[in-house]
Design a protein around this motif. Structure first.
Motif, PDB file in Angstrom:
ATOM      1  N   SER A 164       0.839  -1.079  -0.085  1.00  0.00           N
ATOM      2  CA  SER A 164       0.226   0.001  -0.020  1.00  0.00           C
ATOM      3  C   SER A 164       0.826   1.195   0.025  1.00  0.00           C
ATOM      4  O   SER A 164       0.474   2.169  -0.868  1.00  0.00           O
ATOM      5  N   SER A 204       2.389   1.917  -3.375  1.00  0.00           N
ATOM      6  CA  SER A 204       1.462   2.360  -4.474  1.00  0.00           C
ATOM      7  C   SER A 204       1.145   3.742  -4.276  1.00  0.00           C
ATOM      8  O   SER A 204       1.085   4.463  -5.306  1.00  0.00           O
ATOM      9  N   PHE A 205       1.243   4.317  -2.981  1.00  0.00           N
ATOM     10  CA  PHE A 205       1.250   5.895  -3.006  1.00  0.00           C
ATOM     11  C   PHE A 205       2.521   6.685  -3.358  1.00  0.00           C
ATOM     12  O   PHE A 205       2.454   7.619  -4.045  1.00  0.00           O
ATOM     13  N   THR A 206       3.649   6.020  -2.968  1.00  0.00           N
ATOM     14  CA  THR A 206       4.724   6.818  -3.387  1.00  0.00           C
ATOM     15  C   THR A 206       4.974   6.526  -5.048  1.00  0.00           C
ATOM     16  O   THR A 206       5.652   7.611  -5.559  1.00  0.00           O
ATOM     17  N   ALA A 239       5.495   8.690 -10.402  1.00  0.00           N
ATOM     18  CA  ALA A 239       5.244   8.529 -12.042  1.00  0.00           C
ATOM     19  C   ALA A 239       4.879   9.993 -12.155  1.00  0.00           C
ATOM     20  O   ALA A 239       5.242  10.589 -13.393  1.00  0.00           O
ATOM     21  N   MET A 240       4.099  10.826 -11.469  1.00  0.00           N
ATOM     22  CA  MET A 240       3.824  12.242 -12.088  1.00  0.00           C
ATOM     23  C   MET A 240       5.138  13.140 -11.907  1.00  0.00           C
ATOM     24  O   MET A 240       5.268  14.057 -12.834  1.00  0.00           O
ATOM     25  N   ALA A 264       5.294  11.886  -1.144  1.00  0.00           N
ATOM     26  CA  ALA A 264       4.055  11.597  -1.635  1.00  0.00           C
ATOM     27  C   ALA A 264       3.014  12.046  -0.574  1.00  0.00           C
ATOM     28  O   ALA A 264       1.782  12.402  -1.231  1.00  0.00           O
ATOM     29  N   LYS A 315       2.833   6.275  -7.202  1.00  0.00           N
ATOM     30  CA  LYS A 315       1.746   7.105  -8.066  1.00  0.00           C
ATOM     31  C   LYS A 315       2.436   8.675  -8.109  1.00  0.00           C
ATOM     32  O   LYS A 315       2.221   9.169  -9.232  1.00  0.00           O
ATOM     33  N   TRP A 316       2.918   9.194  -7.241  1.00  0.00           N
ATOM     34  CA  TRP A 316       3.437  10.702  -7.235  1.00  0.00           C
ATOM     35  C   TRP A 316       4.979  10.543  -7.911  1.00  0.00           C
ATOM     36  O   TRP A 316       5.306  11.526  -8.483  1.00  0.00           O
ATOM     37  N   GLU A 323      -0.220  14.485  -1.736  1.00  0.00           N
ATOM     38  CA  GLU A 323      -1.357  14.255  -1.131  1.00  0.00           C
ATOM     39  C   GLU A 323      -2.288  15.735  -0.567  1.00  0.00           C
ATOM     40  O   GLU A 323      -3.306  15.949  -0.768  1.00  0.00           O
TER      41      GLU A 323
END
Length: 246
Positions: A6, A9-11, A16-17, A41, A13-14, A45
């Motif tokens: 989990s 998945s958050f790290t 990638a951006m 991250a 996500k950012w 958020e």
């Protein structure tokens, strides 16, 4: 999904951006890499929650949830994967809650001048800078100003068309008669102003110094009409940022 999955998945996500953050991970000391990824991250958020959500009915409750989560970190009672991974560090996370909530009630920000806009963001950015000092060592009196510009950069380029007009101050919107729709001249002026406002002196720690260099490179790319893309120059920024503190 496990806690570690989990968190990733958050790290991811950012990262990638903002892929330059993955390059920074390469140059940071090994013991700082996990907290840098989680902190970046979390910062993203919170920025998305406070500044990118148009509906107050959504932004208000979500901001309250994050404020409670930041306060719970000081008691070791965090619930989110990002805050759970960071709460073991002795940083003043709870200090972010109050200025974050204050900003959330003011969005969309309507400042008369750039100076007034910086003043509105300053309490929040100072609280963020205090946490970064605890996580990455040392701080500079200009770190909060760098964070101000990063928050504004994160609304670009799409924010020009959004409900908050990317937080562009009223003096520029009025000058370009762009209260209803942005113009190319407005974008150029705003990007130039952000580059001027970005401190030239080194930040207080390697993480914030890397962000300062990344911000400058992204703003220059946007001003030249290019979409920011990952280039070897970002690796140079990260290497220089970390190397100057060794």
């Amino acid at each position: 999904m496990s806690d570690s999955e989990s968190l990733r998945s958050f790290t991811a996500k950012w990262q990638a951006m903002w892929p330059e953050q993955m390059l920074l991970q390469t140059f940071l000391p090994a013991d700082q890499r996990p907290q840098a990824a989680a902190w970046n991250a979390l910062f993203c958020e919170l920025q998305e929650c406070v500044f990118a959500l148009e509906q107050e009915a959504v932004r208000g409750p979500k901001s309250l949830w994050w404020a409670d989560e930041l306060q719970r970190m000081s008691r070791g009672q965090a619930r989110h994967p990002l805050t759970m991974s960071l709460q073991e560090h002795a940083a003043p996370f709870a200090g972010i809650a109050e200025p974050m909530l204050a900003l959330a009630t003011q969005v969309p920000l309507r400042s008369g001048t750039s100076k007034q806009l910086m003043q509105q963001l300053q309490p929040y950015s100072e609280a963020v800078a205090a946490c970064e000092s605890a996580l990455f060592g040392r701080t500079s009196e200009t770190d909060a100003a760098v964070i101000n510009i990063q928050l504004l950069l994160m609304r670009l380029p799409g924010g020009f068309q959004a409900f908050d007009r990317a937080m562009v101050p009223m003096h520029l919107l009025a000058r370009h008669q762009a209260l209803d729709a942005p113009t190319d001249a407005l974008r150029d002026d705003w990007l130039t102003e952000l580059l001027t406002l970005l401190p030239e002196c080194h930040a207080g720690n390697p993480y914030r110094e890397a962000q300062r260099r990344f911000i400058r490179r992204r703003l220059r790319a946007l001003r030249s009409g290019k979409s920011p893309s990952l280039t070897p120059a970002y690796a140079w920024d990260a290497w220089r940022a970390v190397g100057q503190f060794r």
